[in-house]
Structures are given as C-alpha cells and as structure tokens.
Write an enzyme that holds these catalytic residues in place. Structure first.
Site, PDB file in Angstrom:
ATOM      1  CE  LYS A 164     -13.842  -2.319  -6.795  1.00  0.00           C
ATOM      2  NZ  LYS A 164     -13.962  -1.860  -7.347  1.00  0.00           N
ATOM      3  CD  GLU A 171      -6.984  -2.871  -4.720  1.00  0.00           C
ATOM      4  OE1 GLU A 171      -6.665  -2.391  -5.347  1.00  0.00           O
ATOM      5  OE2 GLU A 171      -9.093  -3.989  -5.538  1.00  0.00           O
TER       6      GLU A 171
END
Length: 292
Positions: A164, A171
C-alpha cells in the site's frame, strides 16, 4: 461472520456498512459515541464470540499502538487482530511479535478506496500467515470490488502495508503529472478551455484513469480552482516510500520529486498544488486549505 471494527471515520464507517450489506455482523467502536455501537473496547470484545476478529482503522503510530496494546490484554489465544490503517510495515512486524507471544494472530491490510469505497469496493493488499488470512476471506470478499481483481495476499506480515505504501508513492507521482500538465495548459493563451481538454482525455487516451475522472469532477466544481490554496499535505507514506527506496538502492526520481513538490507547496501558493489538493479531497475527503 462476526467482526469487531475499531475506528468509524471516513473509511471505517463506510467499511462497516459495506460489510453489513454483505450479510455479516459488525460491532463498531469509535471514540465518538454518536457513531459507536458500544461504549468501550471491553464491551466490543465481550459482544463477539470466540475466536474473535478485530479490525483496527485508526491513525498510524501512537493511536494504533495504543489500541493494539489494549487488545493484547483483552483478547484470547486464537483471536486475530487486523490493522487496516496506514501503518508503517516495520510496526506490523512488532505488533505481530507482541500479539503472537500471547497466541493472538495479526494481519496487516493496506486498504485503498477512500470515500468511494462503500459503493465501488476497496482494493486490499494483505500480509500475514496463510491460516490467519484464510479465516478472514469472508470479510475480504465483502470489502473488495466485484470481479476478479482488487485483492491480493501480498506475502508475510508487513507485505500488505508495504504494498500500500508503494501504491501511495505511485499515486503521488501520477497526481503530480496531472497537476503539472494542468498548470501548463492554464498558462498559455491559446488553450481557452482547459477543463474540457481534461474531459476529452477521459476516453480513448493512454492517460485515462480514475484520478483523471476525479480531476474533471474537481474542475466542474471550481473550473480554475480559484477557491483553493495551492497547499497539499503528505500522509507520510510518500516519505516512507522514498526511505525504502534509499534502503534498497532503488531509484525513484518521479515519486521523490512529487514528494518534494508537496514540500514546496508549503512555501508558496502553488497552482499545481491546487490540483493535488483537489484530487486528494475528491478521492479521500482530505481537507483542503481555502484561499483567503
């Protein structure tokens, strides 16, 4: 399946609802009594049948450590704790060792989906022993998007949050690229409708994505982002990604530059950071700084 869920904020509250919609029993606890199902962690544990599963959705660091410590005293051998927050993977290893000494299992789950997860589902990156992960499959199936994708048992304890973390680093870089392109389009006289240029990219182009869709949403709400201050926080995972890259001698020029750009936003009213701030607000409900 029964599940205890600690932390009913922007993501935790929606996760409780999505799991309930799938037919499971969720007992939620939050410091805010208006959203909590029980008044304490002790009551939460008492309402669940053994072997229990407790999912923790609180801020990383001291808050998570405090909850894990308290659960370690309340739970019994055979129970499982899941950390679904944005903890650092090295903390997972510590928590697994502390709880494991008491016979309590530990699983780390990186969760992506933001405020849209209730309807769209959450992407899950999970780390832990297979026997613990297998027991949690009904919950993972309830949370993940429909279809074959959106869930992975990434490896041993820590692998879920490490995955993550890398996801969030990517991102950062993607948002920075959209923001830089938007600022350049806004800067020239020949392009008279930047919002519609962005909208035109939503179909048929190689850069179409959900982030691009959210950028168009933000521009529909505030065409030139005039209402926003060019300031964007970082959650910490971008920093951890860069630190891990240094530790493993892996070059990450785009992700590193995007992190440094956020630091620069705190010095000036950066046009690019207006787009970054708008995107973070769109997908995660993160706070924005209004322009004075």
């Amino acid at each position: 399946m029964q599940l205890g869920l600690i932390g009913l904020g922007k993501m935790g509250g929606n996760m409780r609802e999505r799991i309930r919609r799938a037919g499971h029993t969720v007992v939620g606890y939050d410091r805010n009594p208006e959203v909590s199902d029980v008044s304490s962690l002790t009551e939460l544990v008492e309402q669940l049948e053994a072997p229990r599963t407790i999912w923790v959705m609180v801020p990383a660091g001291a808050a998570t450590q405090s909850v894990v410590d308290e659960l370690g005293d309340l739970l019994q051998p055979g129970d499982i704790v899941v950390d679904g927050g944005n903890s650092r993977w090295t903390d997972d290893e510590q928590h697994a060792e502390e709880l494991g000494a008491k016979g309590i299992g530990f699983v780390d789950a990186g969760v992506s989906g933001g405020v849209w997860g209730l309807e769209n589902g959450y992407a899950l990156m999970v780390g832990g022993d297979k026997e613990h992960v297998d027991r949690l499959q009904p919950v993972f199936e309830a949370l993940k998007p429909e279809g074959p994708y959106g869930y992975v048992h990434a490896g041993k304890v820590g692998a879920g949050h490490f995955s993550k973390m890398v996801h969030n680093g990517i991102e950062y870089a993607m948002m920075q690229a959209y923001a830089e392109g938007w600022e350049l389009l806004e800067a020239v006289d020949s392009v008279t409708d930047v919002r519609e240029v962005f909208r035109s990219w939503q179909e048929g182009t190689v850069i179409r994505s959900w982030l691009l869709d959210l950028a168009v949403n933000a521009l529909d709400q505030d065409e030139h982002l005039d209402k926003l201050r060019g300031y964007a926080e970082d959650s910490g995972e971008g920093r951890w990604t860069v630190e891990a890259a240094i530790d493993n001698s892996v070059p990450l020029p785009a992700i590193t530059a995007s992190l440094f750009a956020r630091f620069a936003s705190r010095q000036d009213d950066s046009p690019q950071m207006k787009m970054i701030a708008a995107l973070r607000n769109q997908f995660g409900g993160h706070a924005v700084e209004p322009k004075e």
